[in-house]
Design a protein around this motif. Structure first.
Motif, PDB file in Angstrom:
ATOM      1  N   LYS A  55       0.857  -1.100   0.020  1.00 46.62           N
ATOM      2  CA  LYS A  55       0.249   0.028  -0.107  1.00 46.62           C
ATOM      3  C   LYS A  55       0.596   1.538   0.335  1.00 46.62           C
ATOM      4  N   ASP A  56       0.692   2.080  -1.088  1.00 48.29           N
ATOM      5  CA  ASP A  56       1.532   3.567  -0.852  1.00 48.29           C
ATOM      6  C   ASP A  56       1.402   4.002   0.373  1.00 48.29           C
ATOM      7  N   LYS A  57       1.962   4.569   0.244  1.00 54.04           N
ATOM      8  CA  LYS A  57       2.122   5.304   2.112  1.00 54.04           C
ATOM      9  C   LYS A  57       1.410   7.177   2.119  1.00 54.04           C
ATOM     10  N   ARG A  58       0.960   7.689   0.478  1.00 53.29           N
ATOM     11  CA  ARG A  58       0.434   8.414   0.719  1.00 53.29           C
ATOM     12  C   ARG A  58      -0.721   8.629  -0.212  1.00 53.29           C
ATOM     13  N   HIS A  59      -0.732   7.782  -0.311  1.00 56.07           N
ATOM     14  CA  HIS A  59      -2.885   7.193  -1.306  1.00 56.07           C
ATOM     15  C   HIS A  59      -2.825   6.305  -0.782  1.00 56.07           C
ATOM     16  N   ASP A  60      -4.473   5.692   0.319  1.00 56.32           N
ATOM     17  CA  ASP A  60      -5.457   4.873   0.376  1.00 56.32           C
ATOM     18  C   ASP A  60      -5.335   3.932  -0.969  1.00 56.32           C
ATOM     19  N   ASN A  61      -5.033   4.302  -2.118  1.00 55.35           N
ATOM     20  CA  ASN A  61      -5.821   3.023  -2.751  1.00 55.35           C
ATOM     21  C   ASN A  61      -4.898   3.029  -4.431  1.00 55.35           C
ATOM     22  N   LEU A  62      -3.665   3.634  -3.656  1.00 54.76           N
ATOM     23  CA  LEU A  62      -2.586   2.689  -4.527  1.00 54.76           C
ATOM     24  C   LEU A  62      -1.791   1.272  -4.518  1.00 54.76           C
ATOM     25  N   TYR A  63      -1.665   0.640  -4.806  1.00 54.88           N
ATOM     26  CA  TYR A  63      -0.404  -0.483  -5.036  1.00 54.88           C
ATOM     27  C   TYR A  63       0.459  -0.555  -5.327  1.00 54.88           C
ATOM     28  N   VAL A  64       2.086  -1.112  -4.487  1.00 49.37           N
ATOM     29  CA  VAL A  64       2.504  -1.409  -6.233  1.00 49.37           C
ATOM     30  C   VAL A  64       2.376  -3.172  -5.646  1.00 49.37           C
ATOM     31  N   LEU A  65       2.723  -4.217  -6.695  1.00 53.71           N
ATOM     32  CA  LEU A  65       3.973  -4.842  -6.929  1.00 53.71           C
ATOM     33  C   LEU A  65       5.124  -5.331  -7.243  1.00 53.71           C
ATOM     34  N   ALA A  66       5.984  -5.683  -6.743  1.00 60.96           N
ATOM     35  CA  ALA A  66       7.242  -5.625  -6.912  1.00 60.96           C
ATOM     36  C   ALA A  66       7.958  -6.502  -7.780  1.00 60.96           C
ATOM     37  N   ALA A  67       8.525  -6.255  -8.356  1.00 63.31           N
ATOM     38  CA  ALA A  67       9.301  -7.102  -8.975  1.00 63.31           C
ATOM     39  C   ALA A  67       9.507  -8.414  -8.332  1.00 63.31           C
ATOM     40  N   SER A  68      10.224  -9.192  -8.719  1.00 64.99           N
ATOM     41  CA  SER A  68      11.402 -10.700  -8.086  1.00 64.99           C
ATOM     42  C   SER A  68      12.638  -9.801  -8.811  1.00 64.99           C
ATOM     43  N   GLN A  69      13.018  -9.563  -7.671  1.00 74.18           N
ATOM     44  CA  GLN A  69      14.643  -9.458  -7.656  1.00 74.18           C
ATOM     45  C   GLN A  69      16.005 -10.702  -7.530  1.00 74.18           C
ATOM     46  N   THR A  70      14.829 -11.914  -7.160  1.00 75.00           N
ATOM     47  CA  THR A  70      16.100 -13.123  -7.299  1.00 75.00           C
ATOM     48  C   THR A  70      16.053 -13.918  -8.496  1.00 75.00           C
ATOM     49  N   ARG A  71      14.294 -14.105  -8.901  1.00 79.97           N
ATOM     50  CA  ARG A  71      13.923 -15.448 -10.067  1.00 79.97           C
ATOM     51  C   ARG A  71      14.725 -14.971 -11.268  1.00 79.97           C
ATOM     52  N   ASP A  72      14.071 -16.287 -11.927  1.00 71.12           N
ATOM     53  CA  ASP A  72      14.312 -15.611 -13.422  1.00 71.12           C
ATOM     54  C   ASP A  72      13.046 -15.165 -14.423  1.00 71.12           C
ATOM     55  N   LYS A  73      13.589 -14.474 -15.148  1.00 71.82           N
ATOM     56  CA  LYS A  73      12.727 -13.213 -15.702  1.00 71.82           C
ATOM     57  C   LYS A  73      11.921 -15.175 -16.280  1.00 71.82           C
ATOM     58  N   ASP A  74      11.944 -16.174 -16.703  1.00 76.91           N
ATOM     59  CA  ASP A  74      11.200 -17.511 -17.081  1.00 76.91           C
ATOM     60  C   ASP A  74      10.498 -17.796 -16.308  1.00 76.91           C
ATOM     61  N   ALA A  75       9.876 -17.080 -15.132  1.00 74.07           N
ATOM     62  CA  ALA A  75       9.489 -17.669 -13.829  1.00 74.07           C
ATOM     63  C   ALA A  75       8.059 -16.926 -14.205  1.00 74.07           C
ATOM     64  N   LEU A  76       8.276 -15.995 -15.603  1.00 80.69           N
ATOM     65  CA  LEU A  76       6.729 -15.386 -15.514  1.00 80.69           C
ATOM     66  C   LEU A  76       5.891 -15.613 -16.579  1.00 80.69           C
ATOM     67  N   THR A  77       5.022 -16.549 -16.233  1.00 76.81           N
ATOM     68  CA  THR A  77       4.074 -17.362 -18.332  1.00 76.81           C
ATOM     69  C   THR A  77       3.028 -15.957 -17.663  1.00 76.81           C
ATOM     70  N   GLN A  78       1.968 -16.547 -19.443  1.00 82.24           N
ATOM     71  CA  GLN A  78       0.953 -15.384 -19.489  1.00 82.24           C
ATOM     72  C   GLN A  78       0.018 -16.051 -18.584  1.00 82.24           C
ATOM     73  N   GLU A  79       0.001 -17.636 -18.395  1.00 81.85           N
ATOM     74  CA  GLU A  79      -1.157 -18.193 -17.279  1.00 81.85           C
ATOM     75  C   GLU A  79      -0.524 -17.647 -15.975  1.00 81.85           C
ATOM     76  N   GLY A  80      -0.154 -17.473 -15.498  1.00 87.58           N
ATOM     77  CA  GLY A  80       0.943 -16.150 -13.972  1.00 87.58           C
ATOM     78  C   GLY A  80      -0.043 -15.279 -13.885  1.00 87.58           C
ATOM     79  N   VAL A  81       0.560 -14.170 -15.440  1.00 90.48           N
ATOM     80  CA  VAL A  81       0.570 -12.539 -15.204  1.00 90.48           C
ATOM     81  C   VAL A  81      -1.329 -12.987 -15.328  1.00 90.48           C
ATOM     82  N   GLU A  82      -1.657 -13.854 -16.839  1.00 86.99           N
ATOM     83  CA  GLU A  82      -3.251 -13.356 -16.275  1.00 86.99           C
ATOM     84  C   GLU A  82      -4.174 -13.612 -14.879  1.00 86.99           C
TER      85      GLU A  82
END
Lengths: 91, 271
Positions: free
Chosen positions: B77-104
Motif C-alpha cells: 500500500k502506498d504511504k501517501r494514497h490509500d487507493n494505490l498499491y505497488v506490486l514489485a518485481a522479483s529481484q532474484t528469480r529468473d524471468k522465465d518464472a513469468l508465464t502468460q497464465e500466471g500474469v492473467e
C-alpha cells in the motif's frame, strides 16, 4: 568569430537530418513488418538466380508482402536493365 | 467489473518508463481510482525505488504467480494514497518464472479485488517480459524521447501493440495507443538540435497524449522516492498531471512546449 561568418551557408539543422533519416527507415521497416523471417534470405537467393541470366543489382528487386483479410500476397518485381539483357545463361 | 489495464512501454531503455508508470499510477489514484502498478522487469526491480517503498517489499509478483503468496500479501500500500498499491518485481528469480497464465491470474485477481486501473511497467526490449506486460493491455502509453533510436523503437512497439496483444488476437478492437514524449527540451528544438513534437508525430503517425519537459526535478524526485507528479511546482510534475487528465478523457492543451522568450538584455548580452 569572423565578420564574414554570417555569409557562410548554415549547415542543415541536425533535427532536420534526424527527421529525414527516420522517415525513410520507419517507412522501410513498416513495409516488411509482419512478413516472414525468410524474406531477406529468399531475396538474396532469388537475386543469385536472376543474376545468372541478367545483370541486375540488389536494388532492382522489390519484394512486397501484403496481408489482406484471410490471404497473404507475396509480390516480386524485378526491374530489368535497359537494352538487351545477356541471354547466355551461366553454366 | 474488470480493471482497465494500461501498459507503459517503449522498446528502448532509459526513456522514462518507470518514472511515467509511477506518476501515471499516482495521478490516477489522486483522481480517485483504485490503482495497482506492477513492475514487470523481473531481475531488475526498480519501480519500488521510484515509488519510495523499497524497504517494504516482502513478497513480489513472481511469488503470487507461483502461488507462494496471496495477492493481498504482496500488494504494497502506498504511504501517501490509500487507493494505490505497488506490486514489485522479483529481484532474484529468473524471468522465465513469468508465464502468460500466471500474469492473467494476477490481473484477474486484481479485477476481483475491485481495482479500476492496473498500470504495467514494462521492461525495455521486446522479449518475454515486455511481451507479457503488453499482452493483456486495453491501453498503452508508449514513452518516447525526441531522439532517433527511441523514435525508431517506438514505431516497432506500436506495430507489436497492434498485432501481439490479446485484443488484437481476439479481434476485440485495437488497444488505445497513447504516445508520451519525455525529456523534451524546447530551447534545443528551437535551435534545430532536437526533433520537435510535430516531427515525432509526423514520423510515427500518431499524436501525443503529453509532452514532459526535460527537468532537474525528475532526478530529484527519484532521489527521494516521490513520483514527480507530486512535485506540483515542477513543470514535469504539471505536465504529468495534464497527461493523466487526458488519459482519463479530459481535453487539455499542451504546455511547456515552447522555449521561454528571452528578454531584450538577454538577447543583446547573451545568457
Amino acid at each position: 568569430m569572423g565578420i564574414l561568418d554570417f555569409l557562410k551557408r548554415k549547415p542543415e539543422p541536425t533535427a532536420t537530418v534526424a527527421k529525414e533519416r527516420l522517415r525513410i527507415i520507419v517507412a522501410q521497416e513498416r513495409s516488411t513488418r509482419g512478413a516472414p523471417d525468410y524474406l531477406p534470405m529468399m531475396r538474396n537467393e532469388l537475386l543469385e538466380v536472376i543474376k545468372k541470366y541478367v545483370h541486375v543489382d540488389l536494388d532492382a528487386i522489390n519484394i512486397n508482402f501484403e496481408r489482406d483479410s484471410g490471404h497473404e500476397v507475396l509480390e516480386l518485381s524485378v526491374a530489368l536493365p535497359d537494352g538487351k539483357a545477356s541471354a547466355t545463361p551461366a553454366t | 467489473m474488470t480493471a482497465e489495464i494500461i501498459v507503459v512501454t517503449s522498446g528502448k531503455g532509459g526513456v522514462g518508463k518507470t518514472t511515467t508508470s509511477a506518476s501515471l499510477a499516482t495521478g490516477l489514484a489522486i483522481a480517485g481510482k483504485k490503482v495497482a502498478v506492477i513492475d514487470f522487469d523481473v531481475g531488475l526491480r526498480n519501480l519500488d525505488l521510484i515509488m519510495g517503498c523499497e524497504r517494504r517489499v516482502v513478497y513480489d509478483f513472481i511469488n503470487v504467480v507461483q502461488g507462494e503468496a496471496t495477492l493481498k500479501q504482496a500488494l504494497i500500500k502506498d504511504k501517501r494514497h490509500d487507493n494505490l498499491y505497488v506490486l514489485a518485481a522479483s529481484q532474484t528469480r529468473d524471468k522465465d518464472a513469468l508465464t502468460q497464465e500466471g500474469v492473467e491470474k494476477v490481473l484477474d485477481g486484481l479485477s476481483e479485488e475491485g481495482f479500476d486501473y492496473v498500470v504495467c511497467d514494462s521492461p525495455a526490449g521486446i522479449e518475454k517480459g515486455a511481451h507479457l506486460a503488453m499482452y493483456f493491455a486495453d491501453h498503452a502509453v508508449v514513452v518516447v524521447n525526441p531522439e532517433v533510436s527511441s523514435v525508431r523503437d517506438s514505431d516497432r512497439i506500436l506495430g507489436l501493440l497492434s498485432s501481439k496483444t490479446r485484443r488484437a488476437e481476439r479481434g476485440e478492437g485495437a488497444i488505445t495507443q497513447h504516445l508520451l514524449l519525455t525529456r523534451y527540451n524546447p530551447a534545443r528544438v528551437e535551435a534545430g538540435e532536437m526533433l520537435s513534437v510535430k516531427d515525432v508525430e509526423d514520423i510515427l503517425g500518431i499524436s501525443v497524449v503529453g509532452v514532459i519537459p526535460e527537468s532537474e526535478n525528475v532526478l530529484a524526485a527519484s532521489n527521494s522516492g516521490v513520483p514527480v507528479i507530486l512535485d506540483a511546482n515542477s513543470l514535469a510534475g504539471q505536465a504529468y498531471s495534464d497527461t493523466v487528465a487526458r488519459v482519463l478523457g479530459e481535453d487539455r492543451p499542451l504546455r511547456f512546449i515552447d522555449a521561454p522568450k528571452k528578454g531584450f538584455f538577454q538577447r543583446v548580452f547573451g545568457g
